[in-house]
Design a protein around this motif. Structure first.
Motif, mmCIF file in Angstrom:
data_model
loop_
_atom_site.group_PDB
_atom_site.id
_atom_site.type_symbol
_atom_site.label_atom_id
_atom_site.label_comp_id
_atom_site.label_asym_id
_atom_site.label_seq_id
_atom_site.Cartn_x
_atom_site.Cartn_y
_atom_site.Cartn_z
ATOM 1 N N GLU A 100 8.812 -2.675 2.938
ATOM 2 C CA GLU A 100 7.519 -3.484 3.004
ATOM 3 C C GLU A 100 6.536 -2.736 3.651
ATOM 4 O O GLU A 100 5.335 -2.463 3.148
ATOM 5 C CB GLU A 100 7.913 -4.524 4.248
ATOM 6 N N THR A 101 6.583 -1.807 4.615
ATOM 7 C CA THR A 101 5.764 -0.811 5.236
ATOM 8 C C THR A 101 5.224 0.226 4.194
ATOM 9 O O THR A 101 4.133 0.478 4.007
ATOM 10 C CB THR A 101 6.375 0.048 6.206
ATOM 11 N N GLN A 102 6.137 0.596 3.256
ATOM 12 C CA GLN A 102 5.560 1.786 2.109
ATOM 13 C C GLN A 102 4.597 0.724 1.053
ATOM 14 O O GLN A 102 3.625 1.108 0.802
ATOM 15 C CB GLN A 102 6.657 2.159 1.478
ATOM 16 N N ASP A 103 5.127 -0.571 0.759
ATOM 17 C CA ASP A 103 4.418 -1.369 -0.134
ATOM 18 C C ASP A 103 2.840 -1.537 0.558
ATOM 19 O O ASP A 103 2.069 -1.321 -0.361
ATOM 20 C CB ASP A 103 5.111 -2.779 -0.452
ATOM 21 N N ARG A 104 3.091 -1.946 1.730
ATOM 22 C CA ARG A 104 1.736 -2.239 2.439
ATOM 23 C C ARG A 104 0.642 -0.716 2.336
ATOM 24 O O ARG A 104 -0.427 -0.920 2.249
ATOM 25 C CB ARG A 104 1.673 -2.499 3.846
ATOM 26 N N ARG A 105 1.416 0.217 2.758
ATOM 27 C CA ARG A 105 0.730 1.585 2.647
ATOM 28 C C ARG A 105 0.138 1.730 1.325
ATOM 29 O O ARG A 105 -0.948 2.441 1.113
ATOM 30 C CB ARG A 105 1.394 2.690 3.392
ATOM 31 N N GLU A 106 1.113 1.726 0.468
ATOM 32 C CA GLU A 106 0.586 1.980 -0.990
ATOM 33 C C GLU A 106 -0.642 1.266 -1.651
ATOM 34 O O GLU A 106 -1.576 1.791 -1.982
ATOM 35 C CB GLU A 106 1.909 1.790 -2.137
ATOM 36 N N LYS A 107 -0.566 -0.070 -1.184
ATOM 37 C CA LYS A 107 -1.810 -0.861 -1.660
ATOM 38 C C LYS A 107 -3.136 -0.346 -0.686
ATOM 39 O O LYS A 107 -4.193 -0.211 -1.318
ATOM 40 C CB LYS A 107 -1.659 -2.286 -1.171
ATOM 41 N N GLN A 108 -2.951 -0.006 0.195
ATOM 42 C CA GLN A 108 -3.978 0.497 1.302
ATOM 43 C C GLN A 108 -4.616 1.909 0.761
ATOM 44 O O GLN A 108 -5.641 2.067 0.486
ATOM 45 C CB GLN A 108 -3.630 0.820 2.742
ATOM 46 N N VAL A 109 -3.576 2.729 0.146
ATOM 47 C CA VAL A 109 -3.865 3.924 -0.465
ATOM 48 C C VAL A 109 -4.551 4.103 -1.619
ATOM 49 O O VAL A 109 -5.597 4.623 -1.852
ATOM 50 C CB VAL A 109 -2.800 4.895 -0.110
ATOM 51 N N ARG A 110 -3.853 2.924 -2.539
ATOM 52 C CA ARG A 110 -4.476 2.984 -3.549
ATOM 53 C C ARG A 110 -6.037 2.190 -3.805
ATOM 54 O O ARG A 110 -6.910 2.657 -4.437
ATOM 55 C CB ARG A 110 -3.815 1.984 -4.718
ATOM 56 N N ALA A 111 -6.397 1.575 -2.579
ATOM 57 C CA ALA A 111 -7.523 0.863 -2.753
ATOM 58 C C ALA A 111 -8.768 1.709 -1.996
ATOM 59 O O ALA A 111 -9.828 1.667 -2.396
ATOM 60 C CB ALA A 111 -7.529 -0.660 -1.938
ATOM 61 N N ARG A 112 -8.214 2.410 -1.004
ATOM 62 C CA ARG A 112 -9.108 3.253 -0.287
ATOM 63 C C ARG A 112 -9.395 4.729 -0.379
ATOM 64 O O ARG A 112 -10.128 5.441 -0.325
ATOM 65 C CB ARG A 112 -8.817 3.073 1.235
ATOM 66 N N PHE A 113 -8.281 5.428 -1.082
ATOM 67 C CA PHE A 113 -8.215 6.821 -1.005
ATOM 68 C C PHE A 113 -9.044 7.364 -2.047
ATOM 69 O O PHE A 113 -9.908 8.325 -1.401
ATOM 70 C CB PHE A 113 -7.066 7.294 -1.790
ATOM 71 N N TRP A 114 -9.676 7.066 -3.062
ATOM 72 C CA TRP A 114 -10.632 7.532 -3.918
ATOM 73 C C TRP A 114 -12.040 7.418 -3.276
ATOM 74 O O TRP A 114 -12.786 8.481 -3.255
ATOM 75 C CB TRP A 114 -10.718 7.100 -5.630
ATOM 76 N N PRO A 115 -12.166 6.387 -2.766
ATOM 77 C CA PRO A 115 -13.782 6.318 -2.243
ATOM 78 C C PRO A 115 -13.823 6.869 -1.082
ATOM 79 O O PRO A 115 -14.998 7.760 -0.830
ATOM 80 C CB PRO A 115 -13.955 4.669 -1.818
ATOM 81 N N LYS A 116 -12.934 7.080 -0.235
ATOM 82 C CA LYS A 116 -13.074 7.986 0.989
ATOM 83 C C LYS A 116 -13.024 9.463 0.497
ATOM 84 O O LYS A 116 -13.996 10.221 1.073
ATOM 85 C CB LYS A 116 -11.694 8.052 1.849
#
Length: 129
Positions: free
Chosen positions: A16-32
């Protein structure tokens, strides 16, 4: 930054933690990354780690460690604010270096090739296969 704190940051977490982190990373990695790429001397490794973390062939523990490190990178607030240009990324660098040491050898040529392609195109291409 103490080793204990870095170790806590890099805990792979449960599914569950990995899924949550993956969603965050997918959404915010490239813009950052696009905002700070000029200040981050380890951009290529960071992007390769991104592709490795999203690679279904990557072992679960390795994915968890990389997602934790990438999630720390995208956090708007961390120990040293990223607004301080290069100095602001020293904590991100420490966390990322520790992650690389923990998962040594799992970021492959295909991940670096995808990173090079993404950095050259200045956009996110399809994940490495």
């Amino acid at each position: 930054m103490e080793d204990v704190k870095i170790g806590e940051i890099l805990l792979p977490g449960d599914e569950e933690t990995q899924d949550r982190r993956e969603k965050q990373v997918r959404a915010r990695f490239w813009p950052k990354l696009k905002r700070v790429a000029g200040y981050v001397p380890f951009s290529r490794d960071l992007v390769a780690a991104y592709y490795c973390a999203l690679d279904p062939k990557t072992p679960t523990r390795v994915r968890g460690v990389l997602l934790a490190a990438l999630a720390y990178f995208i956090l708007p607030f961390d120990l040293l604010p990223d607004v301080f240009a290069v100095v602001g990324f020293t904590d991100d660098m420490a966390v990322f270096a520790a992650a690389l040491k923990m998962i040594q050898g799992h970021i492959g040529d295909r991940h670096y090739q995808a990173a090079d392609k993404a950095l050259a195109a200045d956009e996110e291409p399809a994940p490495a296969k």
